[in-house]
Design a protein around this motif. Structure first.
Motif, PDB file in Angstrom:
ATOM      1  N   GLY A  47      14.328  10.461 -45.122  1.00  0.00           N
ATOM      2  CA  GLY A  47      14.800  11.514 -44.230  1.00  0.00           C
ATOM      3  C   GLY A  47      13.754  11.750 -43.151  1.00  0.00           C
ATOM      4  N   ILE A  48      14.187  12.124 -41.965  1.00  0.00           N
ATOM      5  CA  ILE A  48      13.264  12.290 -40.837  1.00  0.00           C
ATOM      6  C   ILE A  48      13.602  13.554 -40.062  1.00  0.00           C
ATOM      7  CG2 ILE A  48      12.423  11.280 -38.673  1.00  0.00           C
ATOM      8  CD1 ILE A  48      13.138   8.528 -39.790  1.00  0.00           C
ATOM      9  N   VAL A  49      12.557  14.267 -39.653  1.00  0.00           N
ATOM     10  CA  VAL A  49      12.687  15.371 -38.694  1.00  0.00           C
ATOM     11  C   VAL A  49      11.697  15.093 -37.575  1.00  0.00           C
ATOM     12  CG1 VAL A  49      12.330  17.834 -38.278  1.00  0.00           C
ATOM     13  CG2 VAL A  49      13.458  17.081 -40.380  1.00  0.00           C
ATOM     14  N   ILE A  50      12.154  15.154 -36.331  1.00  0.00           N
ATOM     15  CA  ILE A  50      11.295  14.899 -35.167  1.00  0.00           C
ATOM     16  C   ILE A  50      11.169  16.173 -34.340  1.00  0.00           C
ATOM     17  CG2 ILE A  50      10.830  13.339 -33.235  1.00  0.00           C
ATOM     18  CD1 ILE A  50      12.998  11.535 -34.193  1.00  0.00           C
ATOM     19  N   GLY A  51       9.974  16.418 -33.847  1.00  0.00           N
ATOM     20  CA  GLY A  51       9.760  17.530 -32.920  1.00  0.00           C
ATOM     21  C   GLY A  51      10.328  17.215 -31.545  1.00  0.00           C
ATOM     22  N   GLY A  52      10.206  18.169 -30.639  1.00  0.00           N
ATOM     23  CA  GLY A  52      10.743  17.971 -29.290  1.00  0.00           C
ATOM     24  C   GLY A  52       9.728  18.212 -28.187  1.00  0.00           C
ATOM     25  N   GLY A  53       8.435  18.258 -28.577  1.00  0.00           N
ATOM     26  CA  GLY A  53       7.391  18.637 -27.624  1.00  0.00           C
ATOM     27  C   GLY A  53       7.194  17.687 -26.456  1.00  0.00           C
ATOM     28  N   ASN A  54       7.703  16.468 -26.574  1.00  0.00           N
ATOM     29  CA  ASN A  54       7.598  15.524 -25.449  1.00  0.00           C
ATOM     30  C   ASN A  54       8.581  15.858 -24.336  1.00  0.00           C
ATOM     31  OD1 ASN A  54       9.606  14.799 -27.407  1.00  0.00           O
ATOM     32  ND2 ASN A  54       9.891  12.863 -26.360  1.00  0.00           N
ATOM     33  N   ILE A  55       9.553  16.726 -24.649  1.00  0.00           N
ATOM     34  CA  ILE A  55      10.565  17.109 -23.658  1.00  0.00           C
ATOM     35  C   ILE A  55      10.477  18.592 -23.335  1.00  0.00           C
ATOM     36  CG2 ILE A  55      13.059  17.240 -23.198  1.00  0.00           C
ATOM     37  CD1 ILE A  55      13.364  14.802 -25.098  1.00  0.00           C
ATOM     38  N   PHE A  56      10.480  19.420 -24.367  1.00  0.00           N
ATOM     39  CA  PHE A  56      10.391  20.873 -24.133  1.00  0.00           C
ATOM     40  C   PHE A  56       9.928  21.566 -25.401  1.00  0.00           C
ATOM     41  CE2 PHE A  56      11.828  25.235 -23.672  1.00  0.00           C
ATOM     42  CZ  PHE A  56      11.554  25.509 -22.347  1.00  0.00           C
ATOM     43  N   ARG A  57       8.967  22.485 -25.251  1.00  0.00           N
ATOM     44  CA  ARG A  57       8.502  23.308 -26.362  1.00  0.00           C
ATOM     45  C   ARG A  57       8.947  24.740 -26.114  1.00  0.00           C
ATOM     46  NH1 ARG A  57       4.684  21.049 -29.699  1.00  0.00           N
ATOM     47  NH2 ARG A  57       4.018  23.114 -30.360  1.00  0.00           N
ATOM     48  N   GLY A  58       9.735  25.277 -27.026  1.00  0.00           N
ATOM     49  CA  GLY A  58      10.287  26.608 -26.843  1.00  0.00           C
ATOM     50  C   GLY A  58       9.244  27.680 -26.638  1.00  0.00           C
ATOM     51  N   LEU A  59       8.172  27.637 -27.457  1.00  0.00           N
ATOM     52  CA  LEU A  59       7.154  28.675 -27.380  1.00  0.00           C
ATOM     53  C   LEU A  59       6.423  28.654 -26.043  1.00  0.00           C
ATOM     54  CD1 LEU A  59       5.895  30.990 -28.963  1.00  0.00           C
ATOM     55  CD2 LEU A  59       4.251  29.364 -29.925  1.00  0.00           C
ATOM     56  N   SER A  60       6.090  27.451 -25.555  1.00  0.00           N
ATOM     57  CA  SER A  60       5.402  27.359 -24.264  1.00  0.00           C
ATOM     58  C   SER A  60       6.333  27.755 -23.122  1.00  0.00           C
ATOM     59  CB  SER A  60       4.866  25.939 -24.040  1.00  0.00           C
ATOM     60  OG  SER A  60       5.927  25.010 -23.972  1.00  0.00           O
ATOM     61  N   GLY A  61       7.646  27.594 -23.350  1.00  0.00           N
ATOM     62  CA  GLY A  61       8.609  27.968 -22.325  1.00  0.00           C
ATOM     63  C   GLY A  61       8.614  29.448 -22.043  1.00  0.00           C
ATOM     64  N   THR A  62       8.266  30.267 -23.065  1.00  0.00           N
ATOM     65  CA  THR A  62       8.255  31.715 -22.852  1.00  0.00           C
ATOM     66  C   THR A  62       7.191  32.109 -21.835  1.00  0.00           C
ATOM     67  OG1 THR A  62       6.731  32.074 -24.718  1.00  0.00           O
ATOM     68  CG2 THR A  62       9.096  32.154 -25.188  1.00  0.00           C
ATOM     69  N   LYS A  64       6.597  30.549 -19.245  1.00  0.00           N
ATOM     70  CA  LYS A  64       7.094  30.160 -17.925  1.00  0.00           C
ATOM     71  C   LYS A  64       8.311  30.995 -17.525  1.00  0.00           C
ATOM     72  CE  LYS A  64       5.537  25.437 -18.827  1.00  0.00           C
ATOM     73  NZ  LYS A  64       5.933  24.036 -19.077  1.00  0.00           N
ATOM     74  N   GLY A  65       8.545  32.059 -18.292  1.00  0.00           N
ATOM     75  CA  GLY A  65       9.614  32.969 -17.921  1.00  0.00           C
ATOM     76  C   GLY A  65      10.903  32.819 -18.699  1.00  0.00           C
ATOM     77  N   PHE A  66      10.955  31.865 -19.644  1.00  0.00           N
ATOM     78  CA  PHE A  66      12.166  31.701 -20.440  1.00  0.00           C
ATOM     79  C   PHE A  66      12.233  32.766 -21.529  1.00  0.00           C
ATOM     80  CE2 PHE A  66      11.647  27.356 -18.828  1.00  0.00           C
ATOM     81  CZ  PHE A  66      12.936  27.072 -18.404  1.00  0.00           C
ATOM     82  N   ASP A  67      13.424  33.263 -21.777  1.00  0.00           N
ATOM     83  CA  ASP A  67      13.664  34.093 -22.951  1.00  0.00           C
ATOM     84  C   ASP A  67      13.335  33.274 -24.195  1.00  0.00           C
ATOM     85  OD1 ASP A  67      15.228  36.397 -24.377  1.00  0.00           O
ATOM     86  OD2 ASP A  67      16.146  34.544 -25.105  1.00  0.00           O
ATOM     87  N   ARG A  68      12.670  33.875 -25.205  1.00  0.00           N
ATOM     88  CA  ARG A  68      12.216  33.129 -26.380  1.00  0.00           C
ATOM     89  C   ARG A  68      13.384  32.448 -27.097  1.00  0.00           C
ATOM     90  NH1 ARG A  68       8.169  32.857 -30.520  1.00  0.00           N
ATOM     91  NH2 ARG A  68       8.894  31.122 -31.790  1.00  0.00           N
ATOM     92  N   VAL A  69      14.485  33.155 -27.265  1.00  0.00           N
ATOM     93  CA  VAL A  69      15.618  32.565 -27.967  1.00  0.00           C
ATOM     94  C   VAL A  69      16.175  31.372 -27.189  1.00  0.00           C
ATOM     95  CG1 VAL A  69      17.968  32.952 -28.802  1.00  0.00           C
ATOM     96  CG2 VAL A  69      16.209  34.690 -29.180  1.00  0.00           C
ATOM     97  N   LYS A  70      16.354  31.552 -25.876  1.00  0.00           N
ATOM     98  CA  LYS A  70      16.863  30.440 -25.056  1.00  0.00           C
ATOM     99  C   LYS A  70      15.872  29.288 -25.050  1.00  0.00           C
ATOM    100  CE  LYS A  70      20.645  32.482 -23.682  1.00  0.00           C
ATOM    101  NZ  LYS A  70      21.940  32.073 -24.257  1.00  0.00           N
ATOM    102  N   ASP A  72      13.727  28.450 -27.408  1.00  0.00           N
ATOM    103  CA  ASP A  72      13.796  27.751 -28.693  1.00  0.00           C
ATOM    104  C   ASP A  72      15.059  26.906 -28.792  1.00  0.00           C
ATOM    105  OD1 ASP A  72      11.384  28.730 -29.511  1.00  0.00           O
ATOM    106  OD2 ASP A  72      12.183  30.150 -30.965  1.00  0.00           O
ATOM    107  N   GLN A  73      16.155  27.404 -28.226  1.00  0.00           N
ATOM    108  CA  GLN A  73      17.394  26.616 -28.240  1.00  0.00           C
ATOM    109  C   GLN A  73      17.232  25.345 -27.402  1.00  0.00           C
ATOM    110  OE1 GLN A  73      20.060  29.712 -26.941  1.00  0.00           O
ATOM    111  NE2 GLN A  73      20.730  30.184 -29.026  1.00  0.00           N
ATOM    112  N   MET A  74      16.522  25.452 -26.286  1.00  0.00           N
ATOM    113  CA  MET A  74      16.239  24.266 -25.474  1.00  0.00           C
ATOM    114  C   MET A  74      15.379  23.274 -26.251  1.00  0.00           C
ATOM    115  SD  MET A  74      15.554  26.268 -21.887  1.00  0.00           S
ATOM    116  CE  MET A  74      15.103  24.846 -20.893  1.00  0.00           C
ATOM    117  N   GLY A  75      14.411  23.804 -27.013  1.00  0.00           N
ATOM    118  CA  GLY A  75      13.578  22.951 -27.849  1.00  0.00           C
ATOM    119  C   GLY A  75      14.386  22.233 -28.922  1.00  0.00           C
TER     120      GLY A  75
END
Length: 235
Positions: A47-62, A64-70, A72-75
């Motif tokens: 089984g495999i789980v991959i992160g998404g930090g090469n494209i978008f990190r939800g926490l760092s997005g906050t 830059k003005g992103f709502d935390r929930v949105k 994280d959904q992008m992440g």
């Protein structure tokens, strides 16, 4: 021949960038697929789980003005992109892989359930579980721990760019000490950030060991599964 029959492999999204500054490095992706294919041929249920930090990190997005929930959904969506890419690379290795998503998005991926995931593992298919837990405020480390427990994996393998757990950041401190093994309790005491606290607690409470190793060194994944003493075991 192999040390574990069923595993959950956590891969870093950022590692997929390779030498690029963003996105998916084709060479790195194919190297990962080749290593995973070796496990399947050894009969390891993977089984495999991959992160998404090469494209978008939800926490760092906050920041830059992103709502935390949105954010994280992008992440979560970023992890789906990486999962689809890995699935395609595995197909090129003649390995059957199935992408599950924690949020509904058929036909992109199949909606995750424990029963379907275990059934696929038993058939010898690589199970790639994307979109985190499906909820904001949870990391892919926590998603990995959760899916490992749910799918009854014997161990969670955390593939990183360093060769184990150190007393300090080895890239910044040349005197950092590497551990061959370390308890979850000592991880807490030393405040070692190998995973977030939610993921660490989930593993500890469910007696799920974690092995941290360098996934970017080709051949290491097979060495772990055949019992070579590399990386750091957290128990």
């Amino acid at each position: 021949m192999v040390k574990y029959k069923r595993i959950l492999l956590k891969l870093s999204g950022e590692s997929l960038m390779g030498n690029q500054g963003y996105g998916i490095d084709e060479t790195r992706l194919n190297e990962y697929a080749e290593q995973i294919a070796e496990l399947v041929k050894l009969g390891v249920q993977t089984g495999i789980v991959i992160g998404g930090g090469n494209i978008f990190r939800g926490l760092s997005g906050t920041g830059k003005g992103f709502d935390r929930v949105k954010g994280d959904q992008m992440g979560m969506l970023a992890t789906v992109i990486n999962s689809l890419a890995l699935s395609s690379a595995l197909k090129n290795q003649n390995i059957q892989a199935r992408v599950f998503t924690a949020i509904r998005m058929e036909p992109v991926g199949e909606y995750y359930s424990k029963e379907k995931a275990i059934e696929a593992l038993q058939k010898g298919e690589v199970v790639i579980i994307s979109a985190g837990t499906g909820n904001p405020y949870f990391t892919t480390d926590t998603a990995s721990a959760l899916r490992a427990v749910e799918t009854e994996a014997e161990i969670m393998l955390k593939g990183t760019r360093v060769d184990g757990v150190y007393s300090a950041d080895p890239e910044k401190d040349p005197d950092a000490q590497k551990f061959d093994k370390i308890s979850f309790a000592e991880v807490y005491t030393r405040n070692l950030r190998i995973m977030d606290l939610t993921a660490t607690t989930l593993c500890q409470e469910n007696n799920l060991p974690v092995l941290v190793f360098n996934m970017d060194q080709k051949g290491n994944l097979k060495k772990v599964l055949t019992g070579e003493n590399i990386g750091t075991i957290v128990y």
